[in-house]
Design an enzyme around this catalytic site. Sequence first.
Site, mmCIF file in Angstrom:
data_model
loop_
_atom_site.group_PDB
_atom_site.id
_atom_site.type_symbol
_atom_site.label_atom_id
_atom_site.label_comp_id
_atom_site.label_asym_id
_atom_site.label_seq_id
_atom_site.Cartn_x
_atom_site.Cartn_y
_atom_site.Cartn_z
ATOM 1 N N CYS A 2 -8.720 17.040 -3.189
ATOM 2 C CA CYS A 2 -9.190 17.617 -1.863
ATOM 3 C C CYS A 2 -8.800 19.113 -1.854
ATOM 4 C CB CYS A 2 -9.185 16.949 -0.927
ATOM 5 S SG CYS A 2 -9.935 15.025 -1.115
ATOM 6 N N ARG A 27 -12.573 21.990 -6.059
ATOM 7 C CA ARG A 27 -11.363 20.811 -6.036
ATOM 8 C C ARG A 27 -12.363 19.572 -5.432
ATOM 9 N NH1 ARG A 27 -6.056 22.313 -5.994
ATOM 10 N NH2 ARG A 27 -5.505 20.433 -4.788
ATOM 11 N N TRP A 78 -13.000 15.218 -2.052
ATOM 12 C CA TRP A 78 -13.447 14.457 -3.253
ATOM 13 C C TRP A 78 -12.946 13.116 -3.052
ATOM 14 C CZ3 TRP A 78 -15.277 15.485 -8.363
ATOM 15 C CH2 TRP A 78 -15.238 14.345 -9.266
ATOM 16 N N ASN A 102 -5.063 15.659 1.447
ATOM 17 C CA ASN A 102 -5.355 15.527 0.065
ATOM 18 C C ASN A 102 -4.315 14.548 -0.778
ATOM 19 O OD1 ASN A 102 -6.055 16.034 -2.769
ATOM 20 N ND2 ASN A 102 -4.683 17.900 -2.755
ATOM 21 N N GLY A 103 -4.880 13.729 -1.564
ATOM 22 C CA GLY A 103 -3.950 12.787 -2.199
ATOM 23 C C GLY A 103 -4.240 11.335 -1.739
ATOM 24 N N GLU A 486 2.996 11.125 -29.651
ATOM 25 C CA GLU A 486 2.325 12.184 -28.679
ATOM 26 C C GLU A 486 3.518 13.330 -28.554
ATOM 27 O OE1 GLU A 486 -0.147 13.744 -27.990
ATOM 28 O OE2 GLU A 486 0.214 14.770 -25.700
ATOM 29 N N LYS A 490 3.698 17.190 -29.347
ATOM 30 C CA LYS A 490 3.488 18.268 -28.383
ATOM 31 C C LYS A 490 4.711 19.161 -28.673
ATOM 32 C CE LYS A 490 0.928 18.114 -26.401
ATOM 33 N NZ LYS A 490 -0.268 17.595 -26.091
ATOM 34 N N GLU A 493 3.464 21.440 -31.687
ATOM 35 C CA GLU A 493 2.612 22.418 -31.474
ATOM 36 C C GLU A 493 2.808 23.601 -30.880
ATOM 37 O OE1 GLU A 493 -1.164 21.036 -29.882
ATOM 38 O OE2 GLU A 493 -0.190 19.734 -28.252
ATOM 39 N N HIS A 509 12.850 2.005 -42.780
ATOM 40 C CA HIS A 509 11.863 1.896 -44.028
ATOM 41 C C HIS A 509 11.748 3.017 -44.791
ATOM 42 C CE1 HIS A 509 11.635 -2.515 -43.030
ATOM 43 N NE2 HIS A 509 11.295 -2.066 -41.970
ATOM 44 N N LYS A 609 -8.280 25.669 -28.436
ATOM 45 C CA LYS A 609 -8.544 24.575 -27.483
ATOM 46 C C LYS A 609 -9.600 23.578 -27.850
ATOM 47 C CE LYS A 609 -7.602 22.450 -23.572
ATOM 48 N NZ LYS A 609 -6.400 21.529 -23.714
HETATM 49 O O1 M6R Z 1 -11.028 18.139 -26.922
HETATM 50 P P1 M6R Z 1 -10.495 16.990 -27.705
HETATM 51 O O2 M6R Z 1 -9.480 15.903 -26.973
HETATM 52 O O3 M6R Z 1 -11.435 16.131 -28.621
HETATM 53 O O4 M6R Z 1 -9.375 17.577 -28.902
HETATM 54 C C1 M6R Z 1 -8.607 16.738 -29.666
HETATM 55 C C2 M6R Z 1 -7.489 17.406 -30.209
HETATM 56 O O5 M6R Z 1 -7.874 18.665 -30.830
HETATM 57 C C3 M6R Z 1 -6.483 17.925 -29.202
HETATM 58 O O6 M6R Z 1 -5.826 16.780 -28.562
HETATM 59 C C4 M6R Z 1 -5.273 18.388 -29.945
HETATM 60 O O7 M6R Z 1 -4.525 17.687 -30.766
HETATM 61 C C5 M6R Z 1 -4.430 19.312 -28.800
HETATM 62 N N1 M6R Z 1 -3.716 20.423 -29.238
HETATM 63 C C6 M6R Z 1 -3.198 18.326 -28.371
HETATM 64 O O8 M6R Z 1 -2.082 19.053 -27.659
#
Ligand code: M6R
Length: 614
Positions: A2, A27, A78, A102-103, A486, A490, A493, A509, A609
Site C-alpha cells: 500500500c 503500490r 492493496w 502498509n503491511g 540458486e 546468483k 551471474e 561422488h 532481463k
Molecule cells: O523471466 P523468466 O523468469 O522466465 O527468466 C528466467 C531466467 O532467464 C532468469 O531467471 C535468469 O536466470 C535470471 N538472470 C536469474 O537471476
Amino acid sequence: MCGIIGIAGTKPVTDRLLEGLKRLEYRGYDSAGIAVIEKNNHVSGLVRRRAKGKIRNLEERIELEPADGLFGIAHTRWATHGAPNEINAHPHFAGRVGLVHNGIIENFTSLRDELKHTRDFVTQTDTEVVAHLIDEAMKSGLSGKDAFAASLKKLTGAFALGVVIDGVDGQIFAARRGSPLAIGLGDGENYIGSDAIALASLTTRVIYLEEGDWAVVTTDNVEIFDLNDTPVKRDITIVTGSLAAAEKGNYRHFMLKEIYEQPETVSHTLTHYVDAFNHKIKTPSELELKDLDFAKIERLSLIACGTAAYAAYVAKYWFEQLAEMPVDVDIASEFRYRKPALIKNSVAMVVSQSGETADTLAALRYAQSKDLQTAALVNVMSSTMAREADFALPINAGPEIGVASTKAFTSQLTALLSLAICAGVQRGHISETYEQKLIASLTQMPRLIAETLTLDDDIEKLAHDLSKAKNAFYLGRGMHFPLALEGALKLKEISYIHAEGYAAGELKHGPIALIEEGTPVIVIAPTDELFEKTVSNMQEVSTRGAKVLLITDKEGARKAKGMANDILICPDVCVETAPIVYAITIQLLSYHAAVHLGTDVDQPRNLAKSVTVE
Ligand code: M6R
C-alpha cells in the site's frame, strides 16, 4: 503493498496529499482515503474521506464533500485482509485516532479478541485493531506519543504506520518495521511517505527510517526513536536526478532495493493466495481457476528457466509432500526436445518472471499442442504466457529491474507453496488444523524476511572473503538443494565467480575432488530432519580444507558449534517456509561479493532481463 503519505503542514494539505497518492498509485489502487485535522472557528476535529477504486474516485468524493486542514495522512490500498471496499479503506478510525498502514499485523486476531468486549470493530482489516490499541492506551492516561510507542510493542508483523490523533494536532506519528517509510524535510513543514517518489513534489531532503524506527513529525521538528525507544539521528539523503534514480531510494543498486522489498512483495503475493482474515488458503474457484481440480490431476509438470526453474524444483518438494502430487520439473529449453511421455490428466505449469522467455513460451505452446491443461505463473500479467495459458496466476512482485532475479524468486516460491497447500487441501491431504498452521507460517514470512535482512552487515563481511575466491560451492539437502543451485547461480551471474550448487550428499561422488585449502563452501541447513546428514557432508569438505560458511538457525548453530569456519544464524522458521526466508541470505551474499568486486550488479555482462531468443 500500500502507499502512505502524511503532511504536518502550514498550508492546506488535501490537494498535496492527493498529488502524493497519485504518485503512489503504483503500490495499490483498490481504494484510497485521506484523514485531516480540520479547524473551523477554532474547533478542530478529525475527518476523513474514502472511496473504493482509483484515486480519481476519491478526488470526486472530496469535490462533493470537501475536507481540508493543516495536518493529514493519506493511503492508497492493496487489499490484504478484507475486501477492497470503502469500509475497509484506510484511514481507519478508532475514537480519536486516525491511522494508515502498509503491511501485515500478524497478531491482529488475538489483539482483536482482547479488545472486542470493549471496542466496536467495523472492518475486516488487520489494521483497525492498531487504531483501537492507541486510543485505548490514551484512555488509560498516556499521551499520544506514549500511547503510540506502547502500542507498537504489542504488534507482531511487518508494517509501516502513519497516525494522526484528534486533540493532538501538530503531530504525526510514524513507524517502520519491515515495510518502507521515509520522512521528508520541508521548509517549515515535514512529511512522511512510503518512498521518495511520494514526497518528490514536496521535498528533496529525505530520511529513510531504519528497521524498527518510529518518529514524531511536527511542522518544525522530527524526533526519531529506535526499537528500544532511544532517540537516534538518521542521515538525510538528498534525492535528485531522474525518477528512475529516485526509485532506487537510498539503495546503491536496484538489486539491493529489490532484495529489501521482499517483506512487502511476499506479503503482496500472499494477498492473492491466502484469505488471511479467515486463516484459509483460497480455493481454486476463489483464485479464478474455475476448471482446475487438483484432486483430478495425476501429474504436474513445472517448466521454467534459470532462477524460475529453481523455484519450480523447490515446489516439487512442496507438491509431493503436502499434496502427494507427482511432479516433474523441466528446464524449458529441454522440455519439448526430450519428447516427454505426457499423461492425460496432467497440468503443465510454466513459471516465469517476465512471461516472455522464449524457451518457456515454446514449452507452453508444446504442452498445449499435446492437449495438456496449461497454467502460467508470471510476474507480468499482460505477458504472452499469461495470455496464452489456460490459467494465468500472478506472483505480484512488482517490476523487477535488476537482471538478477531476487524478489520474483521469493514471490514465485510463495505462490507455489500456496498452490501446493491449495492442492493438498483439495486432495484431502491437509487437515484443517494443519492448514491453519501453514497459514500462520505463511503470514509470518514478511516479518521473518525483515528479520533476516538485519543480518546484512554480517553477510557483507562474509562476502568480502567470498569475493576473493575463484570457485565456490553451495550445498543443501531436500528443498535446500535447489536453493543451493540458486545460490550458485546468483553468485556466478553477478560476481563472475565460478560457483556450483550440489545436493549435499552428492559431492562425494566426484565434485569433492575440487575442494582444496580455502575453497569456500556455503552450507544451507536449517535444523530439520536432514540437518545431521548435511552436517556430516559439511565435515567431509571441512576436513579437506574447505572454508565452510554454515547458514542455519540458533539450534543448528548450537549443534554445529566448532564445525564451520563461520555460522550465519537465521530466525527460527518452520520447515515449509524455510527456503523462502533463507533465500535472502544467499541473495545478499552474492550482492555484496559482486559489489566488492566492482561488477555491474544491475546489468551483469552478457545477460538480459528477458531472454526472448531460444
Ligand atoms: O523471466 P523468466 O523468469 O522466465 O527468466 C528466467 C531466467 O532467464 C532468469 O531467471 C535468469 O536466470 C535470471 N538472470 C536469474 O537471476
